[in-house]
Design an enzyme around this catalytic site. Structure first.
Site, short mmCIF file in Angstrom:
data_model
loop_
_atom_site.label_atom_id
_atom_site.label_comp_id
_atom_site.label_asym_id
_atom_site.label_seq_id
_atom_site.Cartn_x
_atom_site.Cartn_y
_atom_site.Cartn_z
N LYS A 166 0.85 -1.18 0.00
CA LYS A 166 0.00 0.00 0.00
C LYS A 166 0.89 1.24 0.00
O LYS A 166 1.76 1.38 0.86
CB LYS A 166 -0.90 0.00 1.23
N THR B 195 -3.66 -5.45 0.55
CA THR B 195 -3.02 -4.15 0.79
C THR B 195 -3.87 -3.30 1.72
O THR B 195 -3.33 -2.45 2.44
CB THR B 195 -2.78 -3.41 -0.54
N ASP B 196 -5.18 -3.49 1.72
CA ASP B 196 -6.04 -2.76 2.64
C ASP B 196 -5.70 -3.10 4.09
O ASP B 196 -5.79 -2.25 4.97
CB ASP B 196 -7.51 -3.08 2.36
N PHE C 254 33.78 30.11 -9.07
CA PHE C 254 33.74 29.05 -10.08
C PHE C 254 34.56 29.52 -11.28
O PHE C 254 34.15 30.41 -12.03
CB PHE C 254 32.31 28.75 -10.51
N ARG D 55 30.26 34.59 -6.16
CA ARG D 55 28.93 34.28 -6.66
C ARG D 55 28.02 33.81 -5.54
O ARG D 55 28.48 33.44 -4.44
CB ARG D 55 28.99 33.19 -7.73
N GLN E 40 30.56 20.58 -6.21
CA GLN E 40 31.06 19.24 -5.89
C GLN E 40 31.89 19.26 -4.61
O GLN E 40 31.78 18.36 -3.77
CB GLN E 40 31.91 18.71 -7.05
N ASN F 141 21.86 22.75 -8.61
CA ASN F 141 22.41 24.10 -8.49
C ASN F 141 21.31 25.11 -8.83
O ASN F 141 20.83 25.18 -9.96
CB ASN F 141 23.59 24.27 -9.45
N HIS G 244 20.62 28.31 -9.78
CA HIS G 244 21.44 29.37 -10.37
C HIS G 244 20.89 30.77 -10.08
O HIS G 244 19.69 31.02 -10.21
CB HIS G 244 21.54 29.17 -11.88
#
Length: 302
Positions: free
Chosen positions: A12, A57-58, A159, A176, A225, A251, A253
């Site tokens: 479920k 499943t119930d 970067f 940045r 990274q 990322n 941006h």
């Protein structure tokens, strides 16, 4: 051509259960989304349609509600472990149970007087847990995690020095904004000993979350990274009970807005955001000597 039944499971998905604990006038909430997958000696139901070994499943849904009442919810991991153990030990045909849980946080609304029963849905990330119990070998796998934890550093990020070809247009930067949405899943070195629903799971989650945030804030970043590895390493080094952590960091941006047409300088003050396409950085950090677990799709937990 003849066919053969491969790996299969059933259960479920997304049973929503809210457990209210009433401590006099002060109430406490655990708001969960529980998904259960069961596997074992289930070939007959696929091959012949026989339901003789199938627990509906119930029933699994009802068990979630009943356990929330009988045992409460001390933590997502503990609740999941109790359910997994119940299904494997309670049904001969079920060999393995995997229980995935999302928890949604609520903040208490301050009110005058002793009452404590008013809440507002928190803007925090979603907490996740996945517990798998294999009855044949008595093996447990407990994964905790979170998704949607949005963080930002407005400086201390660069970067540059990357590979360039004729299609590269991105300018190098020495200052940045670094923003991401942390999606993480970590594996505990827990063998099932002790109480299944112990309160320490909550403490361990908050401690790990704190290490992730601390490493993000304190790392001078030359790449996302590098930041990812610093976050994973902090968790492994500071938490002896965790052997592996998987991180998925999109990322988010932020680009400088061009104010030159208006005769204005933009000294790293005004940005616009681009939600897609985005860089996606993913990696696993392991304790030395540990064996990697089965890969987990961090975008679909639980």
């Amino acid at each position: 051509m003849p066919t053969v039944l491969g790996q299969n499971q059933y259960g479920k998905a997304e049973t929503r259960v809210v457990r209210v604990t009433r401590d006099g006038p002060v109430h406490h909430i655990r708001d969960l989304n529980v998904s259960i997958a069961l596997s074992g000696a289930m070939d007959d139901v696929h091959l012949s349609g026989s339901n003789a070994r199938v627990l509906p499943t119930d029933t699994t849904k009802n068990t979630v509600f009943a356990f929330a009442k009988e045992y409460g919810v001390a933590s997502p991991e503990g609740f999941a472990a109790r359910l997994a153990h119940h299904f494997v030990t309670g049904q001969e045909a079920i060999g393995t149970a995997r229980v995935r849980v999302e928890e949604y946080a609520w903040d208490r609304i301050p009110t005058p007087g002793p009452a404590g029963h008013s809440f507002v849905r928190s803007g925090r990330e979603t907490r996740t847990a996945q517990v798998t119990f294999d009855g044949a070998g008595g093996r447990w796998q407990v994964l905790s995690g979170l998704k949607g934890l949005t963080v930002m550093n407005t400086t201390d990020s660069e970067f540059h020095g990357y590979v360039k070809d004729r299609y590269t247009t991105l300018p190098e930067t020495r200052d940045r904004i670094l923003a991401t949405e942390v999606n993480a899943c970590w594996r505990h070195a827990w063998d099932g000993g002790g109480e299944e629903d112990k309160d320490e799971w909550d403490e361990a989650f908050e401690r790990t979350r704190g290490h992730l945030l601390g490493a993000f804030a304190e790392t001078y970043s030359f790449s996302l990274q590098q930041t990812l590895y610093a976050m994973g390493s902090r968790v492994i080094e500071q938490t002896p009970g965790i052997d592996e952590i998987r991180l998925s960091l999109p990322n988010k941006h932020h680009f400088l807005a061009d104010l030159a047409p208006f005769g204005l300088a933009n000294d790293n003050e005004v940005y616009y955001t681009a939600d897609r396409p985005y860089g996606l950085i993913e990696a696993t950090v392991l304790r030395e000597g540990a064996t990697a677990a089965v890969p987990v799709d961090l975008t679909n937990l639980p």
